[in-house]
Design an enzyme around this catalytic site. Sequence first.
Site, PDB file in Angstrom:
ATOM      1  N   GLY A 136       0.795  -1.228   0.000  1.00  9.49           N
ATOM      2  CA  GLY A 136       0.000   0.000   0.000  1.00  9.49           C
ATOM      3  C   GLY A 136       0.821   1.269   0.000  1.00  9.49           C
ATOM      4  O   GLY A 136       0.473   2.242  -0.670  1.00  9.49           O
ATOM      5  N   GLN A 151      -7.437  -0.267   3.859  1.00  6.86           N
ATOM      6  CA  GLN A 151      -8.271  -0.852   4.913  1.00  6.86           C
ATOM      7  C   GLN A 151      -9.637  -1.310   4.401  1.00  6.86           C
ATOM      8  O   GLN A 151     -10.275  -2.155   5.018  1.00  6.86           O
ATOM      9  CB  GLN A 151      -8.474   0.154   6.049  1.00  6.86           C
ATOM     10  CG  GLN A 151      -7.219   0.481   6.832  1.00  6.86           C
ATOM     11  CD  GLN A 151      -6.691  -0.685   7.643  1.00  6.86           C
ATOM     12  OE1 GLN A 151      -7.430  -1.586   8.020  1.00  6.86           O
ATOM     13  NE2 GLN A 151      -5.396  -0.684   7.907  1.00  6.86           N
ATOM     14  N   SER A 211      -3.491  -3.452  -0.428  1.00  5.87           N
ATOM     15  CA  SER A 211      -2.397  -4.289   0.062  1.00  5.87           C
ATOM     16  C   SER A 211      -2.931  -5.651   0.489  1.00  5.87           C
ATOM     17  O   SER A 211      -3.972  -5.739   1.142  1.00  5.87           O
ATOM     18  CB  SER A 211      -1.713  -3.604   1.249  1.00  5.87           C
ATOM     19  OG  SER A 211      -0.602  -4.342   1.691  1.00  5.87           O
ATOM     20  N   HIS A 230      -1.872  -8.013   2.648  1.00  4.15           N
ATOM     21  CA  HIS A 230      -1.822  -8.551   4.004  1.00  4.15           C
ATOM     22  C   HIS A 230      -2.939  -8.049   4.908  1.00  4.15           C
ATOM     23  O   HIS A 230      -3.051  -8.459   6.066  1.00  4.15           O
ATOM     24  CB  HIS A 230      -0.453  -8.293   4.647  1.00  4.15           C
ATOM     25  CG  HIS A 230      -0.210  -6.887   5.098  1.00  4.15           C
ATOM     26  ND1 HIS A 230      -0.206  -6.530   6.423  1.00  4.15           N
ATOM     27  CD2 HIS A 230       0.060  -5.762   4.404  1.00  4.15           C
ATOM     28  CE1 HIS A 230       0.052  -5.238   6.526  1.00  4.15           C
ATOM     29  NE2 HIS A 230       0.217  -4.749   5.324  1.00  4.15           N
ATOM     30  N   CYS A 240       2.047   1.687  11.952  1.00  3.56           N
ATOM     31  CA  CYS A 240       3.155   2.433  11.353  1.00  3.56           C
ATOM     32  C   CYS A 240       3.664   3.548  12.257  1.00  3.56           C
ATOM     33  O   CYS A 240       4.734   4.094  12.045  1.00  3.56           O
ATOM     34  CB  CYS A 240       2.714   3.032  10.016  1.00  3.56           C
ATOM     35  SG  CYS A 240       2.074   1.797   8.878  1.00  3.56           S
TER      36      CYS A 240
END
Length: 393
Positions: free
Chosen positions: A72, A180, A200, A202, A326
């Site tokens: 992402g 998300q 993304s 994962h 993050c």
Amino acid sequence: MNKIIYLDNAATTKTAKEVVDAMLPYFAENYGNASSIYGLGAASKKVMNESREVIAESLGAAPQEIYFTAGGSESDNWALIAAAEAYESKGRHIITSKIEHHAILHTCDYLKKRGFEITYIDVDENGILKLDELKRAIRSDTILISVMFANNEIGTVQPIKEIGEIAKEHGILFHTDAVQAYGHLPINVDEYHIDMLSASAHKINGPKGIGFLYIRKGVKIRSFIHGGQQERSRRAGTENIPGIAGYGAAVKRAMASLEERIKRETELRDYLIERISKEIPYCRLNGDRTKRLPNNVNFSFQFVEGESLLIMLDMKGICASSGSACTSGSLDPSHVLLAIGLPHEIAHGSLRLTLSEENTKEEIDYTVESIKEIVTKLRQMSPLYEDFIKKQQ
């Protein structure tokens, strides 16, 4: 309860067994380079094309509009930087929101140093973008609007369709960070007038290190990684075939169960919100009560330090977070919580719980009881709470 209770699925998810099974052949059996012309490489190219088609179909897009990336953050960087470079002859003004992921905000900081002007739109107390302010911010030299589909910390889902309509009406590119939201909510790029979209693997039980950027056909955007001719000459580098195979499997899995997961996770989410709201005093739900991701719960607890709460939950086998993974090393309060109007002392006491299809009501009950016990204990140690109670009496 002796087992680990994992409630940090916004940070990352467990890679599903069927995803791992889909990846395994491309490590040591079908290990050929997808750019080669012999049969071993053809197997890699085939699964790459199949995964691209699965992802495209999930968005109502064309396969040639899907470009694989390393995740992402790369997709966000590529969308903003390459679009800014490609359209700077038209203008150097970009609009985003104050609650974006740092992959967007830090990229905007980089673009500011290169002479681009960034306008950051406010959100309301629930984290919803102020559309009137967005409309007023548009100028003749505005080239890009980038607003996330759903917030990674407080779960608020933005009015993406309305934002897309505003962008289209003014002939402005519209990018959304859907890291998300993708695989958790239905998304159609034409319905929402999306020109670019980041995602993304994962976050939907896929592998780490693989993502994609959707780029609508006709959008003028430059390469981000220079080198070979991969990804139709827009993203150089030997393709991560095991990751791409895994992503395709994860998307198939997510889309097949989407409606059922939304229903189940929403019910569990609402049960968790209801219990915390009723049973723990002096707490605040962050984010919109209903316009939020099906699996996201975010509370702030007064007179409690979020880090202490997390450590004590971990000791009880509960994995949670105080916001974005993050920024978990930062001592500063969440920029998202400050943007919705929380004072520093309350923002510091935040807890994010994000569910998966594997979580049970029994786990939620244990988690609530644990939070109640820990919050009570931490408040008993707080002189601020003691003073507050005395004043209340």
